[in-house]
Enzyme design. Structure first.
Site, short mmCIF file in Angstrom:
data_model
loop_
_atom_site.label_atom_id
_atom_site.label_comp_id
_atom_site.label_asym_id
_atom_site.label_seq_id
_atom_site.Cartn_x
_atom_site.Cartn_y
_atom_site.Cartn_z
CE LYS A 188 2.68 10.90 -2.85
NZ LYS A 188 3.68 10.51 -1.84
CG ASP B 92 6.17 11.16 -4.53
OD1 ASP B 92 6.23 10.60 -3.42
OD2 ASP B 92 6.09 10.50 -5.59
#
Ligand code: 2IT
Length: 445
Positions: A124, A164
């Site tokens: 991430k 995201d």
């Protein structure tokens, strides 16, 4: 070592990372017995290894605004685990981004990606960049500066970022362009690409569609489905948009959406026009759900409130972490909610999760229910490797199949003696086993 001793050690190492510790605790608590029962895992000290990222990259992102002023943001990429494939996971651009949040998201991504059955490790990244009020040119310059550093750490067989919160098709486009210029190479290094330059059909809708497919599987175990049910969604971004489409298509009625400013209640339910309006709202870069009632005056806006006080059959949080608290869980139960399905990552606080599980309603954790997004990213990678594109129906059918399989894996590993399915436990065990075994197979690296 006991569970408490283990957690104390992780806490001592990461004292300033509450979201990361929250995510670790939830996973380790539910897999502890499975771990202890497997001498191979214990001998290889898998748990202490799995909570430590393989690598964290932190970098400076300087950029110039339209007035010529210089700004500096912080960029991150957490390369958490590559036991079952290249690091894979989104990039989040939001002022709240810090190392704790990205480590929690990267950690969750390991198990989520494992559940998809596709070969993807966990990662991430992102930045504390605030896009509110920024022009398109400013966003482009920021994305280019971000990629001017990130490019040396990623690649189609190394690490494949995606979107995201705050990162959609536009940002992926600017970052892809910069990567291509710097590397002089056209590859599937990012997913969520535009349809004319390597993207996959259904990827924009995939997270929301997947959540709804998972919800339908859960409802099916109780002999029911979404038709005629009232549904509360939070957020108004990509995930809520995809979920709203599929719920409406299946005959459910979406009655709430929310933003940082409050929530809207639309008794008539969303329709195609209102769902398309969500895209407009997002493109406006102003993060105000109150604008909805100006466009659709029959809806009501509740300033500073969360949508969980409305009477609904199904609740699907789609906004961000820790957005549904114990008090909200109690409100939903009081109003007769049958099913709560996490569409964002870790939206329910640990107290709220406990309340849902104790009351034995259908409750799905995000790492299982929202895995359709990254699963379809995996399908985008497959298409890029084959240099061909599947049709909408082909991708949708594969996504649907993956969500059915994830539901079955959670059920098989989370089924209790009294017949209740603890999907939290099921998802964590199923996701963990594959990664832990792969780590053992590959030796101490
Ligand atoms: O939380 C998630 O799974 C995502 N933001 C999607 C990640 C991806 O690589 O598609």
């Amino acid at each position: 070592m006991t569970f408490n001793e283990f957690m104390a050690k992780v806490e001592a190492k990461n004292p300033d990372q509450p979201e990361f510790l929250q995510a670790v605790k939830e996973v380790v608590e539910t897999i502890w017995d499975t771990y202890e029962a497997n001498p191979r895992f214990v001998k290889n000290n898998i748990l202490e290894r799995i909570v430590e990222p393989e690598r964290v990259i932190i970098f400076r992102v300087p950029w110039m605004d339209d007035k010529g002023e210089v700004h500096v943001n912080r960029g991150f990429r957490v390369q958490f685990n590559s036991a079952i494939g290249p690091y894979k996971g989104g990039l989040r651009f939001h002022p709240s981004v810090n190392l704790s949040i990205l480590k929690f998201l990267g950690f969750e991504q390991i198990f989520k990606n494992s559940l998809t059955t596709l070969p993807m490790g966990g990662g991430k990244g992102g930045s504390d960049f605030d896009a509110r009020g920024r022009s398109d040119a400013e966003i482009m310059r920021f994305c280019q500066s971000f990629m001017a550093e990130l490019y040396r750490h990623i690649g189609p067989n190394i690490d494949v970022p995606a979107g995201d919160i705050g990162v959609g098709a536009r940002e992926i486009g600017y970052m892809f362009g910069m990567y291509k210029k710097l590397n002089n190479e056209f590859t599937g290094v990012l997913t969520g690409k535009g349809i004319n330059w390597g993207g996959s059909l259904i990827r924009p809708e995939a997270t929301g569609y997947g959540v709804v497919y998972f919800t339908e599987e859960m409802l099916k175990t109780k002999g029911t489905n979404l038709a005629g049910k009232k549904v509360a969604l939070s957020g108004f971004g990509n995930v809520a948009w995809g979920a709203a489409q599929k719920i409406t298509e299946l005959g459910g009625k979406v009655v709430t959406l929310s933003g940082p400013d409050g929530y809207i209640y639309d008794e008539e339910g969303l329709n195609e026009e209102k769902i398309n309006y969500m895209l407009e709202l997002r493109a406006s870069n102003n993060d105000r759900i109150s604008d909805y009632v100006e466009r659709f005056p029959n809806a009501k806006f509740y300033a500073g409130k969360r949508p969980w006080e409305v009477k609904v059959d199904v609740a699907i949080p789609c906004a961000t972490q820790n957005e549904l608290h114990a008090e909200d869980a109690n409100n939903l139960l009081k109003n007769g909610v049958q099913c709560v399905c996490e569409a964002s990552n870790m939206p329910c606080t640990p107290e709220a999760v406990e309340i849902f599980l104790n009351n034995k309603i259908l409750f799905a954790p995000g790492k299982a229910a929202n895995a359709g997004g990254v699963a379809t990213s995996g399908l985008e990678m497959t298409q890029n490797s084959m240099r061909l594109n599947w049709s909408r129906d082909e991708v949708d059918e594969k996504l649907h199949e993956i969500m059915r399989n994830i539901h079955e894996a959670c059920r098989a590993n989370g089924l209790q003696k009294d017949g209740f399915v603890n999907y939290v436990k099921g998802a964590n065990i199923a996701g963990f086993l594959k990664v832990a075994n792969a780590m053992c197979d590959q030796g101490l690296v």
